[in-house]
Design an enzyme around this catalytic site. Structure first.
Site, PDB file in Angstrom:
ATOM      1  CD  GLU A 208      -3.139   1.035   2.410  1.00 38.02           C
ATOM      2  OE1 GLU A 208      -3.501   2.591   2.248  1.00 38.02           O
ATOM      3  OE2 GLU A 208      -3.148   0.047   2.251  1.00 38.02           O
ATOM      4  CE  LYS A 224      -9.112   0.084   6.169  1.00 42.40           C
ATOM      5  NZ  LYS A 224      -9.049  -0.900   7.316  1.00 42.40           N
TER       6      LYS A 224
END
Length: 404
Positions: A208, A224
């Site tokens: 990420e 997410k």
């Protein structure tokens, strides 16, 4: 007892430096030139001190819209590794820093690198690696109870989403750095690598992007939503209303964070809810971009994006208060930032899928975002799925066969 001690690590044979997001062409050629570390007892403004330290060592970052004119020098200054803990990020944004750090690590570390022509000699093999069993900082029942507490806070209107993170520790003997390097080679590790210091080491396999700056464009890639990397898991992730709602909530938070430091009207979202693979998991990722505002310095950029919204919640400050109240152990090296500051770019990953070693042991963390639709038992299972590849990489005594 661990065989890794602050007064021992400096005597360990030198390893080739390979911090996350360092230039690929420079791997194996980096040599440390200067280092600065910060702990809360040191006082001062850590963001401003970080910017000042880098400027003093050839990386002036007071106006990110105008990068260093010389660019990258393959024979001179290369850049710097930058680590910021979750607690330091909370400090920068004015929120509570949470439970005490379970690791003996600085909260911020900056290491400036140049180049050498040949890698350092290592005459002795690393000490045999023998990790012990994991000791969890909370039980599945305690984790599930914390999820329920967040749902009650959401029902009361105090917060919309809170990310809860658990911790585990294992004793070990031997040199932890090869195991941490093995972790950094897991498939999908966009920010794979190792950063070391006196008495500590951090291994990262994060996919990420917290913040990237190249050619005047700021980019963040919040993740997410998680499912097993099967055909059914992919379909389930794409069709889950709960995961999509959780994801879009964090994308909106990241849009707002970037808007604080971007040229007016330039924030945009690309690839909303794209499904990517990390090890044996599918994860949903979006890309948020903006043009950097004139006069923006590194310190203000760090204050705007730390800690990352995908590992805090929304609203960010309210989520930080619930995290501080519910998590029994600090986040240490996880859920912070780790990456590279170059002469012409910045690339910091969010330290999910991250482990740390210090004189107290080996440490890992994992968690997930809690919304009103969260099922406590499912959240406990998701955290276990996220940490399983990390623990497997660290506990392997032989190289792991990685998929191509």
């Amino acid at each position: 007892m661990s065989g890794y001690r602050p007064d021992v690590v400096e005597a360990l044979p030198q390893m080739v430096a390979d911090p996350p997001a360092a230039p690929t062409a420079c791997h194996g050629r980096l040599t440390e030139r200067a280092r600065w570390q910060w702990r809360p007892t040191d006082g001062g403004d850590p963001a401003a001190l970080t910017e000042a330290f880098l400027a003093a060592h050839g990386l002036p970052l007071h106006d990110l819209a105008r990068p260093h004119p010389t660019g990258h020098d393959p024979d001179g200054l290369c850049g710097a590794a930058l680590y910021i803990s979750a607690a330091a990020g909370a400090h920068l944004t004015g929120g509570p820093t949470g439970a005490p750090n379970p690791t003996d690590l600085p909260e911020i570390a900056v290491v400036v690198y140049g180049h050498h022509d040949t890698p350092p000699d290592r005459t002795d093999p690393p000490a045999p690696w023998r990790p012990g069993p994991w000791t969890e900082s909370w039980t599945p029942h305690q984790h599930a109870t914390a999820v329920t507490a967040v749902r009650e806070a959401i029902r009361a209107g105090d917060v919309y989403q809170v990310n809860l993170v658990g911790h585990a520790r294992a004793t070990y003997t031997g040199d932890p750095r090869p195991a941490l390097a093995r972790l950094g080679r897991l498939p999908g590790a966009r920010y794979g690598g190792v950063l070391t210091g006196p008495g500590w080491a951090i291994g990262c396999a994060s996919p990420e992007t917290l913040i990237e700056l190249r050619h005047g464009t700021l980019t963040t890639r919040p993740i997410k939503g998680t499912r097993p990397a099967t055909a059914a898991g992919r379909t389930e992730l794409l069709t889950s209303a709960k995961e999509r709602a959780e994801h879009i909530m964090i994308v909106d938070l990241e849009r707002n964070d970037l808007a604080r430091v971007a040229a007016t009207g330039t924030v945009q979202v690309d690839d909303l809810f794209a499904v990517r693979r990390w090890c044996d998991l599918w994860q949903a990722e979006s890309t948020v971009r903006a043009q950097v505002a004139d006069g923006l310095g590194l310190a203000d950029l760090l204050r705007a994006v730390c800690p990352g919204g995908s590992v805090t919640g929304a609203p960010k400050l309210a989520a930080l208060h619930h995290i501080a109240a519910l998590e029994p152990v600090g986040r240490g090296a996880s859920m912070g930032a780790l990456g590279w500051v170059g002469t012409d770019h910045i690339d910091l990953g969010l330290t999910i899928r991250t482990a740390a070693a210090d004189h107290t042991g080996l440490h890992v963390w994992a968690g997930g975002g809690i919304t009103w639709d969260s099922d406590p038992d499912a959240e406990v299972a998701e955290a276990a799925a996220k940490t399983a590849p990390v623990r497997a990489a660290l506990h392997a005594t032989q190289p792991i066969a990685l998929p191509t």
